[in-house]
Design a protein around this motif. Structure first.
Motif, PDB file in Angstrom:
ATOM      1  N   PHE A 307       0.839  -1.199   0.000  1.00  0.00           N
ATOM      2  CA  PHE A 307       0.000   0.000   0.000  1.00  0.00           C
ATOM      3  C   PHE A 307       0.880   1.258   0.000  1.00  0.00           C
ATOM      4  CE2 PHE A 307      -2.773  -2.984   2.528  1.00  0.00           C
ATOM      5  CZ  PHE A 307      -3.726  -3.166   1.539  1.00  0.00           C
ATOM      6  N   ASN A 308       0.374   2.344  -0.567  1.00  0.00           N
ATOM      7  CA  ASN A 308       1.033   3.641  -0.433  1.00  0.00           C
ATOM      8  C   ASN A 308       0.821   4.212   0.962  1.00  0.00           C
ATOM      9  OD1 ASN A 308       1.977   3.737  -3.113  1.00  0.00           O
ATOM     10  ND2 ASN A 308      -0.035   4.424  -3.827  1.00  0.00           N
ATOM     11  N   GLN A 309      -0.335   3.884   1.533  1.00  0.00           N
ATOM     12  CA  GLN A 309      -0.675   4.331   2.878  1.00  0.00           C
ATOM     13  C   GLN A 309      -1.015   3.104   3.713  1.00  0.00           C
ATOM     14  OE1 GLN A 309      -0.700   7.402   4.337  1.00  0.00           O
ATOM     15  NE2 GLN A 309      -1.278   6.387   6.239  1.00  0.00           N
ATOM     16  N   SER A 310      -0.428   2.988   4.892  1.00  0.00           N
ATOM     17  CA  SER A 310      -0.659   1.800   5.720  1.00  0.00           C
ATOM     18  C   SER A 310      -2.133   1.669   6.088  1.00  0.00           C
ATOM     19  CB  SER A 310       0.195   1.855   6.986  1.00  0.00           C
ATOM     20  OG  SER A 310      -0.168   2.948   7.790  1.00  0.00           O
ATOM     21  N   SER A 311      -2.550   0.424   6.376  1.00  0.00           N
ATOM     22  CA  SER A 311      -3.979   0.152   6.605  1.00  0.00           C
ATOM     23  C   SER A 311      -4.171  -0.880   7.708  1.00  0.00           C
ATOM     24  CB  SER A 311      -4.616  -0.367   5.306  1.00  0.00           C
ATOM     25  OG  SER A 311      -5.958  -0.748   5.519  1.00  0.00           O
ATOM     26  N   GLN A 312      -5.326  -0.806   8.335  1.00  0.00           N
ATOM     27  CA  GLN A 312      -5.769  -1.841   9.263  1.00  0.00           C
ATOM     28  C   GLN A 312      -7.237  -2.202   8.978  1.00  0.00           C
ATOM     29  OE1 GLN A 312      -7.186   0.937  12.995  1.00  0.00           O
ATOM     30  NE2 GLN A 312      -5.279  -0.130  13.235  1.00  0.00           N
ATOM     31  N   ASP A 313      -7.694  -1.808   7.799  1.00  0.00           N
ATOM     32  CA  ASP A 313      -9.083  -1.991   7.383  1.00  0.00           C
ATOM     33  C   ASP A 313      -9.296  -3.415   6.867  1.00  0.00           C
ATOM     34  OD1 ASP A 313     -11.550  -2.026   6.012  1.00  0.00           O
ATOM     35  OD2 ASP A 313     -11.410   0.105   5.540  1.00  0.00           O
ATOM     36  N   THR A 314     -10.112  -4.177   7.565  1.00  0.00           N
ATOM     37  CA  THR A 314     -10.372  -5.566   7.186  1.00  0.00           C
ATOM     38  C   THR A 314     -10.881  -5.675   5.752  1.00  0.00           C
ATOM     39  OG1 THR A 314     -10.867  -6.221   9.464  1.00  0.00           O
ATOM     40  CG2 THR A 314     -11.741  -7.619   7.722  1.00  0.00           C
ATOM     41  N   PHE A 315     -11.811  -4.813   5.373  1.00  0.00           N
ATOM     42  CA  PHE A 315     -12.424  -4.913   4.049  1.00  0.00           C
ATOM     43  C   PHE A 315     -11.420  -4.617   2.935  1.00  0.00           C
ATOM     44  CE2 PHE A 315     -15.875  -3.934   6.999  1.00  0.00           C
ATOM     45  CZ  PHE A 315     -16.744  -4.982   6.720  1.00  0.00           C
ATOM     46  N   LYS A 316     -10.557  -3.636   3.168  1.00  0.00           N
ATOM     47  CA  LYS A 316      -9.538  -3.310   2.170  1.00  0.00           C
ATOM     48  C   LYS A 316      -8.543  -4.461   2.019  1.00  0.00           C
ATOM     49  CE  LYS A 316      -7.802   0.844   2.192  1.00  0.00           C
ATOM     50  NZ  LYS A 316      -6.978   2.045   2.543  1.00  0.00           N
ATOM     51  N   ILE A 317      -8.178  -5.075   3.122  1.00  0.00           N
ATOM     52  CA  ILE A 317      -7.192  -6.161   3.072  1.00  0.00           C
ATOM     53  C   ILE A 317      -7.805  -7.426   2.475  1.00  0.00           C
ATOM     54  CG2 ILE A 317      -5.794  -7.668   4.550  1.00  0.00           C
ATOM     55  CD1 ILE A 317      -5.182  -5.121   6.215  1.00  0.00           C
ATOM     56  N   ILE A 318      -9.088  -7.687   2.737  1.00  0.00           N
ATOM     57  CA  ILE A 318      -9.770  -8.807   2.080  1.00  0.00           C
ATOM     58  C   ILE A 318      -9.789  -8.587   0.567  1.00  0.00           C
ATOM     59  CG2 ILE A 318     -12.030  -9.890   1.696  1.00  0.00           C
ATOM     60  CD1 ILE A 318     -12.590  -9.575   4.672  1.00  0.00           C
ATOM     61  N   GLN A 319     -10.156  -7.373   0.154  1.00  0.00           N
ATOM     62  CA  GLN A 319     -10.208  -7.052  -1.273  1.00  0.00           C
ATOM     63  C   GLN A 319      -8.836  -7.235  -1.923  1.00  0.00           C
ATOM     64  OE1 GLN A 319     -10.966  -2.911  -2.271  1.00  0.00           O
ATOM     65  NE2 GLN A 319     -12.202  -3.520  -4.040  1.00  0.00           N
ATOM     66  N   THR A 320      -7.787  -6.828  -1.232  1.00  0.00           N
ATOM     67  CA  THR A 320      -6.426  -6.987  -1.751  1.00  0.00           C
ATOM     68  C   THR A 320      -6.053  -8.454  -1.863  1.00  0.00           C
ATOM     69  OG1 THR A 320      -5.789  -4.876  -0.736  1.00  0.00           O
ATOM     70  CG2 THR A 320      -4.009  -6.375  -1.381  1.00  0.00           C
ATOM     71  N   ALA A 321      -6.416  -9.250  -0.867  1.00  0.00           N
ATOM     72  CA  ALA A 321      -6.121 -10.689  -0.897  1.00  0.00           C
ATOM     73  C   ALA A 321      -6.806 -11.352  -2.088  1.00  0.00           C
ATOM     74  CB  ALA A 321      -6.560 -11.338   0.409  1.00  0.00           C
ATOM     75  N   HIS A 322      -8.020 -10.948  -2.371  1.00  0.00           N
ATOM     76  CA  HIS A 322      -8.754 -11.513  -3.514  1.00  0.00           C
ATOM     77  C   HIS A 322      -8.111 -11.111  -4.844  1.00  0.00           C
ATOM     78  CE1 HIS A 322     -12.742 -12.198  -1.110  1.00  0.00           C
ATOM     79  NE2 HIS A 322     -11.772 -13.021  -0.777  1.00  0.00           N
ATOM     80  N   GLN A 323      -7.621  -9.882  -4.920  1.00  0.00           N
ATOM     81  CA  GLN A 323      -6.928  -9.441  -6.134  1.00  0.00           C
ATOM     82  C   GLN A 323      -5.640 -10.240  -6.347  1.00  0.00           C
ATOM     83  OE1 GLN A 323      -6.478  -5.275  -5.307  1.00  0.00           O
ATOM     84  NE2 GLN A 323      -8.576  -4.751  -5.957  1.00  0.00           N
ATOM     85  N   ASP A 364     -12.565   3.692   9.358  1.00  0.00           N
ATOM     86  CA  ASP A 364     -12.271   3.494  10.783  1.00  0.00           C
ATOM     87  C   ASP A 364     -13.527   3.373  11.632  1.00  0.00           C
ATOM     88  OD1 ASP A 364      -9.521   3.576  10.353  1.00  0.00           O
ATOM     89  OD2 ASP A 364      -9.455   5.759  10.488  1.00  0.00           O
ATOM     90  N   LYS A 365     -14.555   4.171  11.319  1.00  0.00           N
ATOM     91  CA  LYS A 365     -15.758   4.157  12.161  1.00  0.00           C
ATOM     92  C   LYS A 365     -16.468   2.806  12.081  1.00  0.00           C
ATOM     93  CE  LYS A 365     -16.692   9.137  12.091  1.00  0.00           C
ATOM     94  NZ  LYS A 365     -17.674  10.197  11.731  1.00  0.00           N
ATOM     95  N   LEU A 366     -16.603   2.264  10.884  1.00  0.00           N
ATOM     96  CA  LEU A 366     -17.264   0.967  10.722  1.00  0.00           C
ATOM     97  C   LEU A 366     -16.465  -0.136  11.409  1.00  0.00           C
ATOM     98  CD1 LEU A 366     -19.397  -0.908   9.527  1.00  0.00           C
ATOM     99  CD2 LEU A 366     -18.081  -0.941   7.393  1.00  0.00           C
ATOM    100  N   ILE A 367     -15.153  -0.132  11.196  1.00  0.00           N
ATOM    101  CA  ILE A 367     -14.296  -1.161  11.793  1.00  0.00           C
ATOM    102  C   ILE A 367     -14.357  -1.091  13.312  1.00  0.00           C
ATOM    103  CG2 ILE A 367     -11.915  -1.929  12.065  1.00  0.00           C
ATOM    104  CD1 ILE A 367     -13.110  -2.664   9.389  1.00  0.00           C
ATOM    105  N   ASN A 368     -14.362   0.121  13.856  1.00  0.00           N
ATOM    106  CA  ASN A 368     -14.421   0.302  15.299  1.00  0.00           C
ATOM    107  C   ASN A 368     -15.720  -0.245  15.871  1.00  0.00           C
ATOM    108  OD1 ASN A 368     -13.529   1.298  17.850  1.00  0.00           O
ATOM    109  ND2 ASN A 368     -14.846   3.082  17.587  1.00  0.00           N
ATOM    110  N   VAL A 369     -16.833   0.004  15.199  1.00  0.00           N
ATOM    111  CA  VAL A 369     -18.137  -0.512  15.651  1.00  0.00           C
ATOM    112  C   VAL A 369     -18.156  -2.040  15.602  1.00  0.00           C
ATOM    113  CG1 VAL A 369     -20.590  -0.647  15.084  1.00  0.00           C
ATOM    114  CG2 VAL A 369     -19.430   1.562  15.055  1.00  0.00           C
ATOM    115  N   MET A 370     -17.623  -2.624  14.517  1.00  0.00           N
ATOM    116  CA  MET A 370     -17.572  -4.082  14.403  1.00  0.00           C
ATOM    117  C   MET A 370     -16.743  -4.705  15.529  1.00  0.00           C
ATOM    118  SD  MET A 370     -17.178  -4.685  10.294  1.00  0.00           S
ATOM    119  CE  MET A 370     -16.867  -6.435  10.523  1.00  0.00           C
ATOM    120  N   ASP A 371     -15.602  -4.089  15.825  1.00  0.00           N
ATOM    121  CA  ASP A 371     -14.744  -4.608  16.899  1.00  0.00           C
ATOM    122  C   ASP A 371     -15.461  -4.578  18.245  1.00  0.00           C
ATOM    123  OD1 ASP A 371     -12.666  -5.194  15.199  1.00  0.00           O
ATOM    124  OD2 ASP A 371     -11.517  -3.366  15.630  1.00  0.00           O
TER     125      ASP A 371
END
Length: 415
Positions: A307-323, A364-371
């Motif tokens: 990534f150009n910018q670091s991430s902790q977003d589950t959905f973004k990392i799932i999408q990347t894994a699928h790609q 971040d807001k969605l991920i925080n609520v899920m956690d």
């Protein structure tokens, strides 16, 4: 003085807490997919078991003959029980080093009471509060505490090394191969020097030869045996990479099944990442085909995205894994194992921003609520639909116990 507290047959002991009928019976715990035996109670070892990774199917006759209790791995339970033990140990020290899931070092500086009495107090407190039996070794260095702990498990459960004469007697009966940080391979290199026991290593005078054979770490172990503290207490640091990998119970050739598996692995990896308050710059996936496939184009397949910018977003990392899966997937192959690895991990508070940001920012807001929901109602209460519902690829665990301490629906009932 330093104490080493080590849980006895930890996985088996966790199972026994909630299955009292297995106390006194041999107990074994199996690996993922119930493939091999990986943990053994003392009773199981007494009848000749104890070889790591003995195939389960080869043990079935022995299991039936000796009425052995069998459990599938329940890492959710083991992790929670470990945290309970470590939380109790914090009451006895200002400095705790969690060395592994079932053992920890305690700095006992400042304790005024008798060390033997203190060791028995720690042992009984953990047993009463968690049901987990432990051994306690107390000495002036980490290596001596390890030796004391190992001896303690075969005696009263608590050993304190304070008298030099008693320490030397114990070291004379302690094989050098069993020393923490030595092992069988290094022990064989010491044989030509006449070093067979821990006491032999302690008394050997030519320190340059020891350093040449065992490197600097081996010299430190030698000094630790002499009561000279070289190995400092260490703080538990954040992991530099996080990997979630699993073997499948059967070969997987369906891409959608692999997508579900990778999404589940990415979800768990991201939860660990956020738990240590970190973000990552790299996502990697790997696929492994069976060694017995002649038609497979490659045995190990690997792909990475940065990534150009670091991430902790589950959905973004799932999408990347699928790609990444699209790049390395072969339709004519059957896959036995897969995994997701997070690298380039940074503290989320000091994560560097990118002036030319082109990627979608983390939600971040969605991920925080899920956690928060999953913390309150249990893991995976809310998850991405990409993880699937039926999960045909899921691990075999025919002997798995319940999540007695982490799920409201699976709490043990008392009559």
């Amino acid at each position: 003085m330093i104490a080493l507290v080590d849980c006895n047959s930890f996985y088996c002991s966790c199972e026994r807490v909630f299955a009292p009928s297995t106390r006194g019976r041999p107990v074994i715990v199996l690996s993922n997919n119930d493939g091999c035996a990986i943990a053994f109670s003392r009773e199981a070892k007494a009848i000749g078991l104890g070889q790591m990774c003995d195939p389960y199917f080869k043990l079935k006759d022995t299991i039936k003959e000796h009425n052995i209790a069998v459990f599938s791995s329940n890492y959710t339970l083991y992790d929670d029980m470990s945290k309970r033990v470590m939380n109790l140990l914090q009451n006895y020290t200002h400095e705790l080093e969690v060395y592994s899931v079932d053992e920890a070092f305690l700095n006992l500086e400042g304790h005024q009471e008798n060390y033997l009495k203190l060791g028995h107090k720690i042992k009984s407190d953990i047993l009463r509060s968690t049901g987990i039996p432990v051994g306690v070794g107390i000495a002036s260095t980490k290596v001596l505490a390890k030796v004391a702990n190992r001896i303690a498990k075969n005696q009263s459960g608590v050993i304190v090394f304070e008298n030099e004469k008693e320490i030397d007697q114990a070291l004379k009966n302690f094989p050098v191969k069993d020393l923490w940080g030595i092992g069988s391979k290094s022990a064989r290199k010491l044989l030509p020097l006449g070093i067979r026991t821990a006491w032999d290593l302690k008394k050997y005078n030519n320190e340059k030869i020891i350093q040449n054979i065992l490197t600097k770490k081996g010299r430190q172990i030698q000094d630790e045996l002499r009561g000279i503290s070289c190995l400092e207490m260490e703080e538990v640091s954040n992991k530099e990479n996080i990997a979630i990998t699993r073997s499948f119970s059967k070969l997987i050739s369906n891409k959608n099944d692999l997508k579900e598996a990778l999404a589940s692995f990415a979800t768990k990896a991201c939860e660990k990442l956020r738990a240590q308050e970190s973000t990552c710059f790299e996502v990697s996936i790997f696929l492994q085909t069976s060694f017995f496939q002649n038609y497979s184009p490659e045995h190990n397949l690997f792909a990475t995205h940065r990534f150009n910018q670091s991430s902790q977003d589950t959905f973004k990392i799932i999408q990347t894994a699928h790609q990444l899966l699209e790049k390395i997937f072969h339709a004519d192959a059957g896959y036995k194992k897969a995994g997701v690895i997070l690298n380039g991990i940074r503290d989320q508070e000091i994560s560097q921003l990118n002036f030319f940001q082109t990627e979608t920012p983390d939600n971040d807001k969605l991920i925080n609520v899920m956690d928060k929901i999953n913390a309150r109602f249990g893991p995976q209460t809310v998850k991405s639909a990409a993880c699937g519902l039926n999960q045909e690829w899921k691990l075999i665990a025919q002997h798995k116990s319940k999540r007695f301490t982490t799920s409201w629906d699976e709490l043990p009932l008392v009559y």
